[in-house]
Design an enzyme around this catalytic site. Structure first.
Site, PDB file in Angstrom:
ATOM      1  N   THR A   1      -4.993  -5.033   2.218  1.00 45.28           N
ATOM      2  CA  THR A   1      -5.151  -3.638   2.194  1.00 45.28           C
ATOM      3  C   THR A   1      -4.176  -3.116   1.164  1.00 45.28           C
ATOM      4  OG1 THR A   1      -3.648  -3.301   3.902  1.00 45.28           O
ATOM      5  CG2 THR A   1      -5.776  -3.755   4.572  1.00 45.28           C
TER       6      THR A   1
ATOM      7  N   LEU B   1      -0.071  -5.593   4.639  1.00 44.10           N
ATOM      8  CA  LEU B   1      -0.016  -4.246   4.695  1.00 44.10           C
ATOM      9  C   LEU B   1       0.968  -3.671   3.471  1.00 44.10           C
ATOM     10  CD1 LEU B   1       0.005  -3.872   8.491  1.00 44.10           C
ATOM     11  CD2 LEU B   1      -1.830  -3.757   6.879  1.00 44.10           C
TER      12      LEU B   1
ATOM     13  N   VAL C   1       4.098  -8.474   4.400  1.00 41.38           N
ATOM     14  CA  VAL C   1       4.586  -6.966   3.769  1.00 41.38           C
ATOM     15  C   VAL C   1       4.155  -7.146   2.357  1.00 41.38           C
ATOM     16  CG1 VAL C   1       6.444  -5.499   3.483  1.00 41.38           C
ATOM     17  CG2 VAL C   1       6.288  -6.818   5.667  1.00 41.38           C
ATOM     18  N   LYS C   2       3.412  -5.926   1.885  1.00 37.96           N
ATOM     19  CA  LYS C   2       2.968  -5.920   0.464  1.00 37.96           C
ATOM     20  C   LYS C   2       3.906  -5.064  -0.264  1.00 37.96           C
ATOM     21  CE  LYS C   2      -1.306  -6.041  -1.768  1.00 37.96           C
ATOM     22  NZ  LYS C   2      -2.847  -5.183  -1.353  1.00 37.96           N
ATOM     23  N   ILE C   3       4.571  -5.690  -1.421  1.00 39.30           N
ATOM     24  CA  ILE C   3       5.764  -4.797  -2.058  1.00 39.30           C
ATOM     25  C   ILE C   3       5.263  -4.608  -3.590  1.00 39.30           C
ATOM     26  CG2 ILE C   3       8.018  -4.963  -2.630  1.00 39.30           C
ATOM     27  CD1 ILE C   3       8.385  -4.666   0.131  1.00 39.30           C
TER      28      ILE C   3
END
Ligand code: E4P
Length: 220
Positions: free
Chosen positions: A27, A56, A82-84
C-alpha cells in the site's frame, strides 16, 4: 517469483487472495486515500485476509518520526513490513529499525545506487518504481536488471520488488529480470490469466465434443 497486489481496497485484496494469485500486499499513502473506506478499517480487513507480507508506509519524513511510526506499525501484526522512503533520513531510519529486527521495504527507489545503499543496510525489500521510470522515458528494465546484477555480485539478500507496474508486460519483464516480487494493481493481476486463444480453444473443444454425441467419461 512472488506476486503482490498494490492496493488498499479490501475487496480487491480478498478476491486476489481467494483466487490464489497473490502472496502479499503493498500500500502507499495515495492508495490509502483511494481505499474507499476508512483506512484503518481497510488495513484491519487486509491483515485479517492475507497471510503474507503487507507493506504499510510511514507518513513522517524525519528519521525520528519514521522510526516511531515504524515501531508502531510493526506491532499491528507480524506480517507488517514497514515501508520507508529512500531519502537520507529514511536510510538512517532503516538502520535503526533493522537493528530492532523490524522488516523494512525501502520505497521510491529509482537508481541502482539507491538500491546498493539500502541493500548494504540489509533492507528486507527494495522497491524500484518501474512504471514511473518508463513514464519519463527511462528504461526501467535496464535499471532493474542492473540492480539484480549488483545484488548477485555481492550476494545481497534484500528482495527486489518490481513496483509501479502498469501492464502484464511489466510482470513478464519482472520475471525475466529475476526480481523476487512484482506488485500489481488489481486490473493487471486480472489480465495475467487471460488469453483470447485460450477462450477460443476451449469453446472449440467443447463444441466439437458436443457435436460428436459421445458420452462424457464422468459427470460433473
Ligand atoms: C509500490 O509499493 C507502490 O505502491 C506502487 O507500485 C506505486 O505505483 P504507481 O507508480 O502506480 O503509483
Amino acid at each position: 517469483m512472488k506476486l503482490f497486489i498494490d492496493s488498499a481496497v479490501p475487496d480487491e485484496v480478498k478476491k486476489m487472495w481467494d483466487a490464489g494469485i497473490i502472496d502479499g500486499v503493498t500500500t502507499n499513502p495515495t492508495l490509502a486515500a483511494k481505499s474507499g473506506i476508512e483506512y484503518k478499517k481497510a488495513v484491519e480487513e487486509i491483515l485479517a485476509t492475507v497471510d503474507g507480507d503487507i507493506s504499510l508506509e510511514v507518513l513522517s519524513t524525519d528519521t525520528e518520526g519514521m522510526v516511531a511510526e515504524g515501531q508502531k506499525l510493526a506491532k499491528l501484526h507480524h506480517n507488517v513490513v514497514v515501508k520507508i522512503p529512500t531519502t537520507p533520513e529514511g536510510l538512517k531510519a532503516l538502520k535503526t529499525l533493522n537493528q530492532e529486527g523490524i522488516r523494512v521495504n525501502m520505497t521510491l527507489v529509482f537508481s541502482p545506487n539507491q538500491a546498493l545503499l539500502v541493500a548494504k543496510q540489509n533492507a528486507y525489500i527494495v522497491s524500484p518504481f518501474a512504471g514511473r521510470l518508463d513514464d519519463i522515458g527511462h528504461s526501467a528494465m535496464d535499471t532493474i536488471s542492473e540492480i539484480r546484477q549488483i545484488y548477485d555480485n555481492y550476494q545481497f539478500e534484500t528482495q527486489i520488488l518490481f513496483a509501479s507496474v502498469r501492464s502484464p508486460l511489466h510482470v513478464k519483464q519482472a520475471a525475466l529480470a529475476g526480481t523476487d516480487i512484482a506488485t500489481c494493481p488489481f486490473d493487471v493481476l486480472e489480465k495475467l490469466i487471460k488469453h483470447p486463444l485460450t477462450d477460443i480453444g476451449l469453446k472449440k473443444f467443447l463444441d466439437d465434443f458436443k457435436a460428436s454425441k459421445q458420452e462424457p467419461l464422468v459427470q460433473s
